[in-house]
Design a protein around this motif. Structure first.
Motif, mmCIF file in Angstrom:
data_model
loop_
_atom_site.group_PDB
_atom_site.id
_atom_site.type_symbol
_atom_site.label_atom_id
_atom_site.label_comp_id
_atom_site.label_asym_id
_atom_site.label_seq_id
_atom_site.Cartn_x
_atom_site.Cartn_y
_atom_site.Cartn_z
ATOM 1 N N SER A 48 0.835 -1.210 0.000
ATOM 2 C CA SER A 48 0.000 0.000 0.000
ATOM 3 C C SER A 48 0.869 1.258 0.000
ATOM 4 C CB SER A 48 -0.929 -0.008 1.224
ATOM 5 O OG SER A 48 -0.148 -0.150 2.390
ATOM 6 N N ARG A 49 2.037 1.179 -0.638
ATOM 7 C CA ARG A 49 2.978 2.305 -0.622
ATOM 8 C C ARG A 49 2.924 3.127 -1.906
ATOM 9 N NH1 ARG A 49 3.694 3.599 3.925
ATOM 10 N NH2 ARG A 49 5.458 4.844 3.260
ATOM 11 N N GLY A 50 2.137 2.716 -2.901
ATOM 12 C CA GLY A 50 2.117 3.432 -4.176
ATOM 13 C C GLY A 50 0.785 4.111 -4.414
ATOM 14 N N ILE A 224 -1.861 12.237 -0.820
ATOM 15 C CA ILE A 224 -3.309 12.471 -0.787
ATOM 16 C C ILE A 224 -3.891 11.875 0.487
ATOM 17 C CG2 ILE A 224 -5.500 12.060 -2.010
ATOM 18 C CD1 ILE A 224 -3.514 13.631 -3.735
ATOM 19 N N ASP A 225 -4.679 12.676 1.195
ATOM 20 C CA ASP A 225 -5.421 12.131 2.340
ATOM 21 C C ASP A 225 -6.685 11.467 1.811
ATOM 22 O OD1 ASP A 225 -3.752 13.016 4.413
ATOM 23 O OD2 ASP A 225 -4.592 15.035 4.287
ATOM 24 N N VAL A 226 -6.832 10.196 2.105
ATOM 25 C CA VAL A 226 -8.035 9.459 1.668
ATOM 26 C C VAL A 226 -8.939 9.346 2.899
ATOM 27 C CG1 VAL A 226 -8.875 7.348 0.579
ATOM 28 C CG2 VAL A 226 -6.569 8.186 0.061
ATOM 29 N N LYS A 284 9.704 9.746 1.620
ATOM 30 C CA LYS A 284 9.642 10.501 2.886
ATOM 31 C C LYS A 284 8.231 10.879 3.282
ATOM 32 C CE LYS A 284 14.150 12.571 2.091
ATOM 33 N NZ LYS A 284 14.754 13.678 1.381
ATOM 34 N N ARG A 285 7.253 10.261 2.645
ATOM 35 C CA ARG A 285 5.876 10.728 2.824
ATOM 36 C C ARG A 285 5.365 10.598 4.252
ATOM 37 N NH1 ARG A 285 2.880 5.720 -0.140
ATOM 38 N NH2 ARG A 285 1.050 6.196 1.101
ATOM 39 N N ASP A 286 5.938 9.699 5.049
ATOM 40 C CA ASP A 286 5.432 9.510 6.410
ATOM 41 C C ASP A 286 6.088 10.445 7.404
ATOM 42 O OD1 ASP A 286 3.671 7.342 5.744
ATOM 43 O OD2 ASP A 286 5.504 6.226 5.345
ATOM 44 N N GLN A 287 6.999 11.285 6.906
ATOM 45 C CA GLN A 287 7.683 12.170 7.846
ATOM 46 C C GLN A 287 6.875 13.423 8.165
ATOM 47 O OE1 GLN A 287 11.679 12.615 6.307
ATOM 48 N NE2 GLN A 287 11.998 10.414 6.424
ATOM 49 N N PRO A 315 -13.636 13.077 9.699
ATOM 50 C CA PRO A 315 -13.405 11.752 9.103
ATOM 51 C C PRO A 315 -13.270 10.663 10.160
ATOM 52 C CG PRO A 315 -11.469 13.182 8.829
ATOM 53 C CD PRO A 315 -12.546 14.025 9.422
ATOM 54 N N ALA A 316 -13.836 9.486 9.861
ATOM 55 C CA ALA A 316 -13.741 8.355 10.786
ATOM 56 C C ALA A 316 -12.475 7.541 10.513
ATOM 57 C CB ALA A 316 -14.973 7.466 10.623
ATOM 58 N N VAL A 317 -12.029 7.505 9.253
ATOM 59 C CA VAL A 317 -10.821 6.767 8.869
ATOM 60 C C VAL A 317 -10.042 7.635 7.888
ATOM 61 C CG1 VAL A 317 -9.972 4.742 7.574
ATOM 62 C CG2 VAL A 317 -11.902 4.470 9.137
ATOM 63 N N MET A 318 -8.743 7.674 8.060
ATOM 64 C CA MET A 318 -7.900 8.403 7.089
ATOM 65 C C MET A 318 -6.733 7.516 6.658
ATOM 66 S SD MET A 318 -7.679 12.281 8.432
ATOM 67 C CE MET A 318 -6.237 12.583 7.472
ATOM 68 N N GLU A 319 -6.541 7.447 5.338
ATOM 69 C CA GLU A 319 -5.413 6.680 4.804
ATOM 70 C C GLU A 319 -4.650 7.605 3.863
ATOM 71 O OE1 GLU A 319 -7.405 3.289 3.092
ATOM 72 O OE2 GLU A 319 -7.986 2.531 5.063
ATOM 73 N N THR A 320 -3.555 7.140 3.298
ATOM 74 C CA THR A 320 -2.866 7.982 2.323
ATOM 75 C C THR A 320 -2.610 7.213 1.030
ATOM 76 O OG1 THR A 320 -0.673 7.410 3.125
ATOM 77 C CG2 THR A 320 -1.650 9.401 4.039
ATOM 78 N N CYS A 321 -2.445 7.998 -0.011
ATOM 79 C CA CYS A 321 -2.190 7.438 -1.337
ATOM 80 C C CYS A 321 -1.342 8.466 -2.075
ATOM 81 C CB CYS A 321 -3.527 7.219 -2.042
ATOM 82 S SG CYS A 321 -3.446 6.272 -3.570
ATOM 83 N N LEU A 322 -0.750 8.088 -3.184
ATOM 84 C CA LEU A 322 0.093 9.020 -3.941
ATOM 85 C C LEU A 322 -0.499 9.307 -5.314
ATOM 86 C CD1 LEU A 322 3.606 7.444 -3.221
ATOM 87 C CD2 LEU A 322 2.704 9.566 -2.241
#
Ligand SMILES: Cc1cc2nc3c(=O)[nH]c(=O)nc-3n(C[C@H](O)[C@H](O)[C@H](O)COP(=O)(O)OP(=O)(O)OC[C@H]3O[C@@H](n4cnc5c(N)ncnc54)[C@H](O)[C@@H]3O)c2cc1C
Ligand SMILES: O=C(O)[C@@H]1CCCCN1
Length: 392
Positions: A48-50, A224-226, A284-287, A315-322
């Motif tokens: 889930s890193r891309g 991107i904040d999902v 470095k996206r998690d920094q 938001p109840a859940v937040m994930e990230t994407c690129l």
């Protein structure tokens, strides 16, 4: 007990770097054309890193630009073909409403791309989809062909068919170096491979990666904040799983657009996101610290209270994407300007998933030296001046 290891095969007809949706579909087409293909992925799959992970992506016929709307009928057909090949459901038809001011140029262009369209005013929209509130004077254009692609499943399906046709997928193997030439040599963390043809579909890593080939492509990775938002009363507001997808165009408070999908990934949680994010480096996206202000969330909360009042506003859940954006948000699908046996597919700018079956076909055609099935001018590297480094 593990079987004794075979000596590793090292030469192929084509090597594809990056097993996201674009590389996987490229490899799928090559293998169906009986090309002995190696698909290399730096991470162990699934990951889930891309840009291709998660359960849902929008697919729609409505597009403001003709170069994409022309591809959509074939893309729908190829998605259906993949469903048939794997016996898997990859698509759910939900419809999509495009929301915006009447006469907004992109909204009008989308209407034209649909051929048969349906325009709803605020009252008609509220009657048809009771969860939605339009603001005074705004309209909704309905694309009834649209729906949701099950992204993770789709990625697995494309890779499965690729393998079934004899393709080799090696994950957990990062490409470190490319040596161009009539035979391209690719060195990974685990081996050295050679092929006369190379295709690079490395997502957000592509820009930095192709610098070793003397190219400076204007590719900007965005984090991107999902966000997923809970229904106040599950199932009561015409939202949740029965909602259509939506996309805003020309809203002054969100010029890049806000979009949403019905509750599919998490029960009772609708996915509503901003079609924009913050510049990042994929390594470095998690920094980014958790206390960094999130203007996107404030924009989304305010949009939800006006347009989707049946959802909670945090938001109840937040994930990230690129995303990997080009300046004009059109894809790059082209040969390297100096090494014609190296083809690049990149810059999918947050809208490439639905088109991956056609993108894969085009990258396959380009690398095999065939006449591409569509006009490639909008996707040419030459639209960006000065990309070739002085050293080449
Ligand atoms: C939040 C979000 C929502 C989106 N919504 C939609 C939508 O609704 N509809 C739509 O059509 N599109 C949508 N998109 C866009 C779509 O998901 C992307 O365009 C698409 O996934 C891009 O795929 P890719 O294969 O180019 O990139 P990726 O999936 O990132 O694949 C690139 C792969 O290359 C690998 N790689 C990189 N460097 C190396 C190396 N050196 N060696 C080996 N492997 C390497 C990476 O690990 C990665 O797996 C969305 C994207 C996001 C992030
Ligand atoms: O490609 C799409 O249909 C959507 C539009 C909104 C942003 C994310 N991608």
């Amino acid at each position: 007990m593990a079987a004794p290891s075979q000596p590793q095969k090292s030469t192929y007809d084509v090597i594809v770097i990056g097993a996201g949706i674009q590389g996987s579909f490229t490899a799928y087409h090559l293998a169906q054309r009986h090309k002995d293909t190696l698909l290399l992925e730096q991470f162990l799959l699934p990951h889930s890193r891309g840009s291709s992970h998660g359960q849902s992506r929008i697919i729609r016929s409505a597009y403001p630009q003709e170069c994409y709307s022309r591809m959509m009928p074939e893309s729908f057909r190829l998605w259906q073909q993949l469903e048939a090949e794997t016996g898997t459901t990859l698509y759910r038809q939900t419809g999509l409403v495009l929301l915006g001011p009447p006469g907004e140029p992109e909204l009008e262009a989308c209407r034209r791309s649909l051929g048969v369209d349906e325009v709803l005013d605020a009252a008609a929209l509220a009657q048809r989809f009771p969860g939605f509130r339009l603001q005074a004077g705004q309209v909704a254009v309905l694309d009834s062909t649209a729906g949701v692609l099950f992204a993770d499943r789709a990625l697995r399906a494309a890779q499965e068919v690729f393998r079934r046709h004899g393709g080799t997928l090696r994950d957990g193997e990062k490409v470190l170096r490319i040596e161009p030439g009539p035979t391209v040599t690719v060195t990974t963390t685990a081996g050295v491979y050679r092929a006369p043809l190379l295709i690079i579909t490395a997502g957000a890593w592509t820009g930095a990666f192709v610098e070793q080939l003397g190219l400076r492509l204007p590719l900007q990775p965005l984090r991107i904040d999902v966000c997923y938002w809970r229904e106040k009363q599950p199932g009561s507001a015409g939202l949740g799983s029965v909602s259509p997808c939506f996309l805003t165009l020309g809203l002054s408070q969100a010029p890049h657009g806000i979009y949403g999908l019905p509750s599919i990934e998490y029960p009772g949680l609708m996915k509503v996101c901003h079609h924009n994010g913050s510049p990042t480096d994929p390594e470095k996206r998690d920094q980014a610290s958790s206390s960094t202000p999130r203007p996107d969330i404030a924009t989304l909360s305010s949009f939800i209270s006006s347009y989707l009042p049946g959802l909670e506003t945090q938001p109840a859940v937040m994930e990230t994407c690129l995303y990997t954006n080009t300046p004009d948000e059109d894809f790059i699908l082209d040969q390297h300007p100096k090494f014609s046996n190296i083809v690049i597919g990149a810059g999918f700018s947050g809208h490439g998933f639905k088109l991956a079956p056609v993108v894969g076909k085009l990258l396959c055609e380009l690398s095999l030296g065939e006449e591409p099935s569509y006009n490639m001018a909008p996707f040419a590297i030459s639209r960006f001046p000065g990309v070739l480094g002085a050293a080449l």
